[in-house]
Scaffold this active site. Structure first.
Site, mmCIF file in Angstrom:
data_model
loop_
_atom_site.group_PDB
_atom_site.id
_atom_site.type_symbol
_atom_site.label_atom_id
_atom_site.label_comp_id
_atom_site.label_asym_id
_atom_site.label_seq_id
_atom_site.Cartn_x
_atom_site.Cartn_y
_atom_site.Cartn_z
ATOM 1 N N LYS A 70 0.811 -1.225 0.000
ATOM 2 C CA LYS A 70 0.000 0.000 0.000
ATOM 3 C C LYS A 70 0.844 1.275 0.000
ATOM 4 O O LYS A 70 0.361 2.335 -0.374
ATOM 5 C CB LYS A 70 -0.982 0.002 1.161
ATOM 6 N N SER A 102 1.246 -9.931 -0.354
ATOM 7 C CA SER A 102 0.903 -8.498 -0.287
ATOM 8 C C SER A 102 1.358 -7.764 0.969
ATOM 9 O O SER A 102 1.518 -6.551 0.940
ATOM 10 C CB SER A 102 -0.599 -8.320 -0.469
ATOM 11 N N SER A 113 -8.109 1.488 9.309
ATOM 12 C CA SER A 113 -7.502 1.018 10.549
ATOM 13 C C SER A 113 -6.296 0.163 10.210
ATOM 14 O O SER A 113 -5.626 -0.364 11.064
ATOM 15 C CB SER A 113 -8.512 0.192 11.340
ATOM 16 N N GLY A 169 -15.887 -13.617 2.263
ATOM 17 C CA GLY A 169 -16.105 -12.284 1.701
ATOM 18 C C GLY A 169 -15.925 -12.310 0.200
ATOM 19 O O GLY A 169 -15.062 -11.642 -0.335
ATOM 20 N N GLU A 205 -9.897 -14.068 -2.990
ATOM 21 C CA GLU A 205 -10.601 -13.497 -1.833
ATOM 22 C C GLU A 205 -10.797 -14.537 -0.753
ATOM 23 O O GLU A 205 -10.806 -15.735 -1.023
ATOM 24 C CB GLU A 205 -12.029 -13.116 -2.255
ATOM 25 N N ASP A 245 -17.485 -11.075 -2.311
ATOM 26 C CA ASP A 245 -18.229 -10.073 -3.094
ATOM 27 C C ASP A 245 -17.610 -9.854 -4.470
ATOM 28 O O ASP A 245 -18.324 -9.645 -5.450
ATOM 29 C CB ASP A 245 -18.308 -8.748 -2.344
HETATM 30 C C1 LIG Z 1 -5.209 -3.708 1.387
HETATM 31 C C2 LIG Z 1 -4.581 -5.038 1.327
HETATM 32 C C3 LIG Z 1 -5.012 -6.023 0.410
HETATM 33 C C4 LIG Z 1 -6.156 -5.800 -0.542
HETATM 34 O O1 LIG Z 1 -5.864 -4.775 -1.450
HETATM 35 P P1 LIG Z 1 -7.002 -4.074 -2.310
HETATM 36 O O2 LIG Z 1 -6.298 -3.075 -3.140
HETATM 37 O O3 LIG Z 1 -7.986 -3.467 -1.339
HETATM 38 O O4 LIG Z 1 -7.657 -5.153 -3.097
HETATM 39 C C5 LIG Z 1 -4.331 -7.230 0.381
HETATM 40 N N1 LIG Z 1 -3.313 -7.493 1.238
HETATM 41 C C6 LIG Z 1 -2.882 -6.580 2.134
HETATM 42 C C7 LIG Z 1 -1.764 -6.943 3.027
HETATM 43 C C8 LIG Z 1 -3.497 -5.322 2.215
HETATM 44 O O5 LIG Z 1 -3.076 -4.424 3.108
#
Ligand SMILES: *Cc1c(COP(=O)(O)O)cnc(C)c1O
Length: 322
Positions: A56, A307, A81, A211, A207, A213
């Site tokens: 992010k 991620s 959060s 969840g 997903e 969706d």
């Molecule tokens: C926010 C996040 C996601 C999901 O990302 P999106 O862009 O909302 O689909 C996946 N893994 C981590 C660690 C995140 O912080």
């Protein structure tokens, strides 16, 4: 109806230039154990090793770096959060932009402290009686702040796409690529990079089962809204895809898959034990889905986006058990 301007791969390329030097170029790890288990070559793009512990930072920094001088002076506001809050707080500090982060008053103390530690002003709200979007918009209007949402924003999407771009730049085209899915910023950005750099690659969003969706939206062709799902994948507890992320996902993604919380825990354990990396539950979505369909991946070249790695150690220990 207004036509939405969707970001393109060109925006991802520009984002990559903008974040160079600020974001880490994260490592791509491989594991002989995984390659043997799959009978395939698997490449893990490790965003758990990104600054502040998740991809992010890429989108947050890219969005803030594009602020005009007036926007910079007035400041940024975000509600989250989780990892988006820290991404905006850290990016704002680096770019010397004042930041206000709206967090639930019962958010984990460690997360509030981390966000304050980056110099942001934290405004708390009651998640049961107050609407954080309304609070965000009111603050934005009163003080001239720019609101940066966690996924449904062209600069955020383009920034998130830089992780996939780095992966393809490093390892070349792939046969299949598995990406975690919450609101779809990461998946839609990854889709732009994938279609440009490895057009024939099968691209999957993943997903939590509870969840799904995104899967429902993908199958029905309409953005489906759900109640906040119960899952340990707290980064994917989003209730719906975005106005920008959904059309890109619909156009460029091959399918949306789901995995259970138990499958996520098995992957957390595997990552820690065999690859010596700490991955948060949401960060395991891609690998968990790839594992489930490994029989169809024999002999292929596979990408997995890991991620993020933000989880407190006590929680990590209780999830993986002894
Ligand atoms: C926010 C996040 C996601 C999901 O990302 P999106 O862009 O909302 O689909 C996946 N893994 C981590 C660690 C995140 O912080």
């Amino acid at each position: 109806m207004t036509m939405l301007q969707l970001p393109t791969y060109d925006d991802v390329v520009q984002a990559a230039e903008r974040i160079a030097g600020a974001a880490h170029r994260t490592p791509v790890l491989t594991s002989r154990t995984v390659n043997e288990e799959f009978g395939a070559e698997v490449f893990f793009k490790c965003e758990n090793m990104q600054r502040m512990g998740a991809f992010k930072f890429r989108g947050g920094y890219n969005a803030l770096a594009r602020f005009s001088p007036e926007q910079r002076r007035a400041g940024v506001v975000a509600f989250s959060s989780g990892n988006h809050a820290q991404a905006i707080a850290l990016s704002a500090r680096l770019l010397e932009i004042p930041a206000t982060i709206i967090m639930p008053e019962d958010a984990p103390a460690a997360k509030v402290a981390a966000t304050r530690g980056y110099g942001a002003t934290v405004v708390t709200y009651d998640r049961y009686t107050e609407d954080r979007e309304q609070i965000g918009r009111a603050l934005a209007a009163r003080d001239g702040l720019t609101l940066i949402p966690p996924y449904d924003h062209a600069d955020v999407i383009a920034g998130q796409g830089t992780a996939a771009k780095e992966l393809f730049d490093e390892v070349g085209p792939l046969d299949a690529f598995f990406v975690c899915l919450g609101g779809g910023g990461l998946l839609s950005g990854s889709a732009l990079a994938t279609r440009a750099l490895s057009p024939g690659c099968l691209l999957y969003g993943v997903e939590p089962e509870a969840g799904n969706d995104g899967q429902q939206s993908f199958r029905t062709g309409q953005i489906v809204h759900i109640d906040t799902p119960r899952t340990i994948a707290d980064g994917a507890q989003t209730q719906h895809l975005g106005q920008l992320t959904f059309p890109i996902i619909q156009r460029d993604v091959d399918d949306i898959l789901t995995v259970s919380d138990d499958e996520l825990v098995a992957c957390m354990r595997f990552f820690a034990e065999r690859m010596k990396i700490v991955v948060e539950p949401t960060g395991c979505l891609g690998f968990a889905a790839a594992r489930k369909m490994k029989d169809s991946l024999r002999g292929k070249r596979i990408g997995v986006l890991v991620s993020g790695g933000n989880i407190d150690l006590a929680r990590f220990a209780s999830l993986i058990g002894a």
